[in-house]
Design a protein around this motif. Structure first.
Motif, short mmCIF file in Angstrom:
data_model
loop_
_atom_site.label_atom_id
_atom_site.label_comp_id
_atom_site.label_asym_id
_atom_site.label_seq_id
_atom_site.Cartn_x
_atom_site.Cartn_y
_atom_site.Cartn_z
N CYS A 83 0.78 -1.22 -0.10
CA CYS A 83 0.07 -0.05 0.05
C CYS A 83 0.83 1.33 -0.11
O CYS A 83 0.51 2.33 -0.62
N CYS A 139 2.43 2.79 -3.61
CA CYS A 139 1.69 3.68 -3.99
C CYS A 139 0.99 4.80 -2.97
O CYS A 139 1.12 5.92 -3.71
N HIS A 140 0.98 4.84 -1.94
CA HIS A 140 0.35 5.88 -1.00
C HIS A 140 1.20 6.39 -0.11
O HIS A 140 0.67 7.51 0.42
N SER A 157 -3.32 9.17 -3.87
CA SER A 157 -3.68 10.12 -2.66
C SER A 157 -2.47 9.55 -1.47
O SER A 157 -1.94 8.42 -1.55
N HIS A 164 -13.14 10.66 5.13
CA HIS A 164 -14.24 11.03 4.35
C HIS A 164 -15.10 9.82 4.01
O HIS A 164 -15.91 10.12 3.09
N CYS A 167 -8.27 -1.94 -4.24
CA CYS A 167 -6.74 -1.64 -3.95
C CYS A 167 -6.02 -2.99 -3.70
O CYS A 167 -4.89 -3.35 -4.17
#
Ligand code: HEC
Length: 304
Positions: free
Chosen positions: A218, A221-222, A236, A244, A265
């Motif tokens: 994860c 990518c993030h 992001s 959110h 994902c």
């Protein structure tokens, strides 16, 4: 003399307890502050950070289409915090948000009586609770997410449990999230025991582990990859990733929970998806939510 000794012992026992209670989250706090520092530094001036952080973009592209000086609380809107064009489209959609009906339906679900005369309002007397989940239930020795708590409420009231990705559960969560935002609630995740700290660490390990045949984590990518492009999408940052939900995705054309988003994902990573109610998922979400501690709840929201 005896009384004095007892008093002193009691004093030391008490202070040790207090010290321990406040230190179970010490590592998590370190991680959180480091993540804020890293993310803010990366997005302070993307064009200047090209060599270090954005090797696949040109300086011109970074100058033109990336915002500067994004502050940590702004990352709650994910990609839109820094991607200027996408933010314009986002603002347009937010003028007439496609999730408004879902919030109302969620409120009706919250108040509707079960067969036994009780309701979700009996289980959750205050609907402004989005920032309090996930939490570590010390008695049950496990992480409870908002979705699993909703199903627990159905179960104790003799109702059938729900699928955790979309439909009624997403609407009820939309209402919780909206009520939390209206009440100015923030993400407030607690780590109050060694067992809770262990669950956090397991979640963190999953976030940073390379998996699937693509050997991606994860974090690839993030964290490292946040701000870069994969296919047509910019990624992001981990910071603010849970503030959110649920989200209305244009791609789904309806509302989905955080667990639903994660399934996509998992696939991107070249892995089978993990069950929404598994310890794997819940501990991962516990870690992710802790990283957003102190940020405003701002759901439900819209994503592409
Ligand atoms: C191959 C890259 C890749 C990997 C690996 C990956 N993701 Fe994502 N993820 C994306 C993209 C692209 C999006 C859509 C753009 C965005 O909002 O970040 C996304 C979106 C998300 C979102 C929604 C963000 C928002 O603002 O609503 C969450 C949450 C998320 N990913 C969590 C994870 C977790 C947890 C893992 C590991 C289990 C993971 N991702 C692995 C590429 C990836």
């Amino acid at each position: 003399m005896l009384i004095k000794t007892i008093k002193i012992t009691a004093f030391f026992t008490l202070t040790t307890c207090i010290l321990n209670a406040s230190s179970f989250n010490a590592q998590a706090e370190k991680d959180r502050l480091a993540l804020i520092k890293y993310t803010e530094a990366k997005f302070k001036d993307p064009a200047k950070a090209q060599a270090n952080h954005f090797p696949y973009s040109t300086v011109e592209e970074l100058e033109e289409s990336y915002a500067k000086n994004v502050k940590y609380k702004d990352f709650a809107i994910g990609t839109y915090s820094y991607a200027k064009k996408a933010k314009e489209q986002y603002d347009e959609i937010k003028e007439m948000p496609p999730y408004e009906d879902a919030i109302e339906e969620g409120e009706a679900i919250y108040r509707k009586k079960f067969k036994n005369g009780k309701s979700f309002a009996t289980c959750f007397s205050n609907p402004a609770i989005a920032g309090d989940y996930p939490f570590f239930d010390e008695k049950r020795s496990e992480v409870i997410t908002i979705s699993s708590a909703i199903n627990d409420c159905l179960k104790v009231n003799g109702e059938k449990i729900w699928k955790m990705k979309k439909g009624k559960i997403a609407k009820l969560e939309a209402y919780f999230s909206f009520a939390s935002m209206e009440n100015g609630k923030k993400v407030d995740i607690k780590i109050n025991s060694q067992e809770a700290a262990d669950a956090y660490e397991r979640g963190k390990k999953e976030y940073y582990s390379q998996r699937g045949y693509l050997k991606l984590s994860c974090a690839t990518c993030h964290v490292q990859g946040a701000g870069q492009r994969v296919r047509a999408e910019k990624m992001s940052p981990l910071l603010g990733q849970t503030t959110h939900f649920p989200v209305f995705r244009l791609k789904w054309d309806n509302l989905g929970t955080l667990e639903r988003r994660m399934a996509g994902c998992n696939k991107d990573q070249g892995e089978n998806e993990h069950k929404a109610n598994s310890a794997w998922m819940k501990e991962l979400l516990y870690f992710m939510a802790y990283m957003s501690n102190g940020m405003d709840i701002d759901g439900p929201d819209v994503r592409k």
